[in-house]
Design a protein around this motif. Structure first.
Motif, short mmCIF file in Angstrom:
data_model
loop_
_atom_site.label_atom_id
_atom_site.label_comp_id
_atom_site.label_asym_id
_atom_site.label_seq_id
_atom_site.Cartn_x
_atom_site.Cartn_y
_atom_site.Cartn_z
N THR A 1 30.19 54.03 87.25
CA THR A 1 29.75 52.96 86.36
C THR A 1 28.84 53.58 85.31
N LEU A 2 28.95 53.08 84.09
CA LEU A 2 28.12 53.57 82.98
C LEU A 2 27.14 52.49 82.56
N VAL A 3 25.89 52.89 82.30
CA VAL A 3 24.88 51.98 81.77
C VAL A 3 24.34 52.62 80.49
N ARG A 4 24.32 51.86 79.40
CA ARG A 4 23.80 52.38 78.14
C ARG A 4 22.64 51.50 77.68
N MET A 5 21.52 52.16 77.43
CA MET A 5 20.26 51.50 77.11
C MET A 5 20.04 51.58 75.60
N HIS A 6 20.35 50.50 74.91
CA HIS A 6 20.28 50.49 73.45
C HIS A 6 18.94 50.03 72.90
N GLY A 7 18.01 49.65 73.77
CA GLY A 7 16.76 49.09 73.29
C GLY A 7 16.87 47.60 73.07
N ARG A 8 15.77 46.98 72.65
CA ARG A 8 15.76 45.53 72.48
C ARG A 8 15.16 45.12 71.13
N ASN A 9 15.54 45.87 70.11
CA ASN A 9 15.05 45.59 68.76
C ASN A 9 15.92 44.52 68.11
N THR A 10 15.64 43.28 68.47
CA THR A 10 16.47 42.16 68.02
C THR A 10 16.48 42.03 66.50
N ALA A 11 15.36 42.24 65.87
CA ALA A 11 15.25 42.05 64.42
C ALA A 11 16.20 42.97 63.65
N ASP B 1 28.85 56.64 91.75
CA ASP B 1 28.05 57.36 90.75
C ASP B 1 27.69 56.44 89.59
N ILE B 2 26.42 56.43 89.23
CA ILE B 2 25.93 55.62 88.11
C ILE B 2 25.42 56.57 87.02
N TYR B 3 25.91 56.38 85.81
CA TYR B 3 25.47 57.17 84.66
C TYR B 3 24.62 56.27 83.77
N VAL B 4 23.37 56.68 83.52
CA VAL B 4 22.46 55.89 82.69
C VAL B 4 22.11 56.70 81.46
N LEU B 5 22.46 56.20 80.28
CA LEU B 5 22.23 56.92 79.03
C LEU B 5 21.32 56.10 78.12
N ASN C 1 16.89 55.95 70.28
CA ASN C 1 16.26 57.17 69.76
C ASN C 1 15.90 57.12 68.29
N SER C 2 15.90 55.95 67.68
CA SER C 2 15.50 55.90 66.27
C SER C 2 14.07 56.40 66.07
N GLY C 3 13.22 56.16 67.06
CA GLY C 3 11.84 56.63 66.98
C GLY C 3 11.55 57.78 67.93
N GLY C 4 12.60 58.39 68.48
CA GLY C 4 12.42 59.52 69.39
C GLY C 4 12.01 59.13 70.79
N ASP C 5 12.34 57.91 71.22
CA ASP C 5 11.88 57.42 72.51
C ASP C 5 12.85 57.65 73.66
N ALA C 6 14.09 58.01 73.36
CA ALA C 6 15.12 58.07 74.40
C ALA C 6 14.80 59.08 75.49
N ALA C 7 14.47 60.30 75.11
CA ALA C 7 14.24 61.35 76.12
C ALA C 7 13.03 61.02 76.99
N GLY C 8 11.96 60.51 76.36
CA GLY C 8 10.78 60.14 77.13
C GLY C 8 11.06 59.02 78.11
N ASN C 9 11.80 58.00 77.66
CA ASN C 9 12.17 56.91 78.55
C ASN C 9 13.08 57.39 79.68
N ALA C 10 14.00 58.30 79.36
CA ALA C 10 14.89 58.85 80.39
C ALA C 10 14.10 59.61 81.44
#
Length: 280
Positions: free
Chosen positions: A191-201, A241-245, A249-258
Motif C-alpha cells: 500500500t502507498l501513502v502520499r503526504m501532500h500537506g494540508r495547504n488548502t489555500a 508493506d506500507i510505503y509512506v512518502l 517540500n515547498s518549504g523544505g519540510d518533507a525530509a524533517g517530517n519523514a
C-alpha cells in the motif's frame, strides 16, 4: 515493513554543504530506504540514469517510480512518441534496471484533477493495467468523484479486481480536485501513502509562476503525525508493506517530517547506506 521516505532526492536539508547533485542519492540512502522517482514523470529515463540510481543505493532500497506524464494524460509539452503503444513500451524498458535489481517497489499512476469517474476513464484504467501486466502498479486519483458516496465502494472493488495498489492521500480537502483519505488497502502485499500537506489555500489555485512551489508548503505537526501513526497501524493489518512518502517540500519540510515519523513509529532501519563524510 513500513518504508518511509520523500518524493525526489534533489532538494532536502540532509546533505553536507556543497554536495554535488550526482552524489545526493547515495547520501539520501543513508537516511531512508525508499524514494519516489519524479524525473520519470517528465521524461522516460535513459537506462544509464536508472542504472546509476540503482547502483547508488543499497540492496534493501526501494523505488516508487512515477508513470510518464503521457501515460496519465497530463501531457505538459510535446510527447515524443508516435503512439501509446510505443510510449508504454519505452517506459517499461526504462524500468528494467529497477526490476533486475529487485528494487522496484511499484509504478505510480497519478491521474490529474480532470480525470473523473466515468465509463471512458474506467476503460482507460483497464488499458493501463493491461499494458503494465506483471508490474506492481499504484493508482492515485485527484478527482473527488471516484470516492463519492455513489462510487466509493465500486472504485475500491475495481482496484482490487484489477490489482491496483491503492495510493492513499493526505491532502487538503478543497473541492472536486482533491480526494479524501480512504484507509482501505486494495493489495495485500503493498500500500502507498502520499503526504501532500494540508495547504488548502494554495491547493486549488493554479496559475502564476510560483503556484507549484507553494502548493506543497506545509509542515506536519506532532498531532497530525500521531494521527497518521494510528492510520498506518490500521493499514498494517490490511497490507504487508506500507510505503509512506512525504511530498510537502515547498518549504523544505518533507525530509524533517519523514525523519520525525520514523522516530514516532519507533523504526530503526537496517541496511542503510553509509553517510558521506562532510569535509567542508
Amino acid at each position: 515493513m513500513i518504508y518511509i521516505g520523500v518524493t525526489g532526492w534533489g532538494d532536502h536539508d540532509i546533505y553536507p554543504k556543497g554536495m554535488a547533485s550526482r552524489d545526493k542519492l547515495k547520501e539520501y540512502a543513508a537516511h531512508f530506504l525508499t524514494v519516489e522517482v519524479d524525473a520519470s514523470f517528465y521524461a522516460v529515463q535513459p537506462a544509464r540514469n536508472v542504472e546509476k540510481w540503482v547502483n547508488d543505493t543499497p540492496a534493501d532500497f526501494r523505488f516508487v517510480v512515477k508513470a510518464y506524464q503521457g501515460m496519465t494524460g497530463h501531457q505538459r509539452g510535446e510527447i515524443p512518441f508516435s503512439s501509446k503503444e510505443e510510449m508504454f513500451e519505452a517506459f517499461k524498458e526504462s524500468l528494467a534496471p529497477y526490476r533486475e535489481s529487485g528494487k522496484l517497489a511499484m509504478v505510480l499512476f497519478q491521474f490529474p484533477p480532470w480525470f473523473d469517474c466515468r465509463k471512458e476513464n474506467v476503460a482507460y484504467l483497464r488499458y493501463c493495467r493491461e499494458k503494465m501486466t506483471g508490474y506492481p502498479v499504484a493508482l492515485e486519483f485527484r478527482n473527488q468523484s471516484w470516492f463519492s458516496s455513489s462510487f466509493r465502494s465500486q472504485t475500491l472493488r475495481f482496484m482490487e479486481a484489477e490489482e491496483w495498489i491503492h495510493s492513499i492521500c493526505d491532502e487538503p480537502q478543497a473541492g472536486e480536485g482533491s480526494v479524501p483519505t480512504v484507509l482501505k488497502a486494495t493489495d495485500k502485499k503493498k500500500t502507498l501513502v502520499r503526504m501532500h500537506g494540508r495547504n488548502t489555500a494554495a491547493w486549488m489555485k493554479p496559475g502564476g509562476k510560483y503556484w507549484r512551489k507553494v502548493r506543497y508548503l506545509y509542515c506536519y505537526n506532532q498531532e497530525e503525525l500521531l494521527e497518521w501513526k494510528q492510520n498506518i497501524l490500521k493499514l498494517q493489518k490490511q497490507s504487508k508493506d506500507i510505503y509512506v512518502l512525504f511530498n510537502n517540500n515547498s518549504g523544505g519540510d518533507a525530509a524533517g517530517n519523514a525523519k520525525d515519523f520514523i522516530q514516532l513509529m519507533d523504526i530503526e532501519y537496517k541496511g542503510l547506506a553509509a553517510k558521506q563524510l562532510d569535509l567542508f
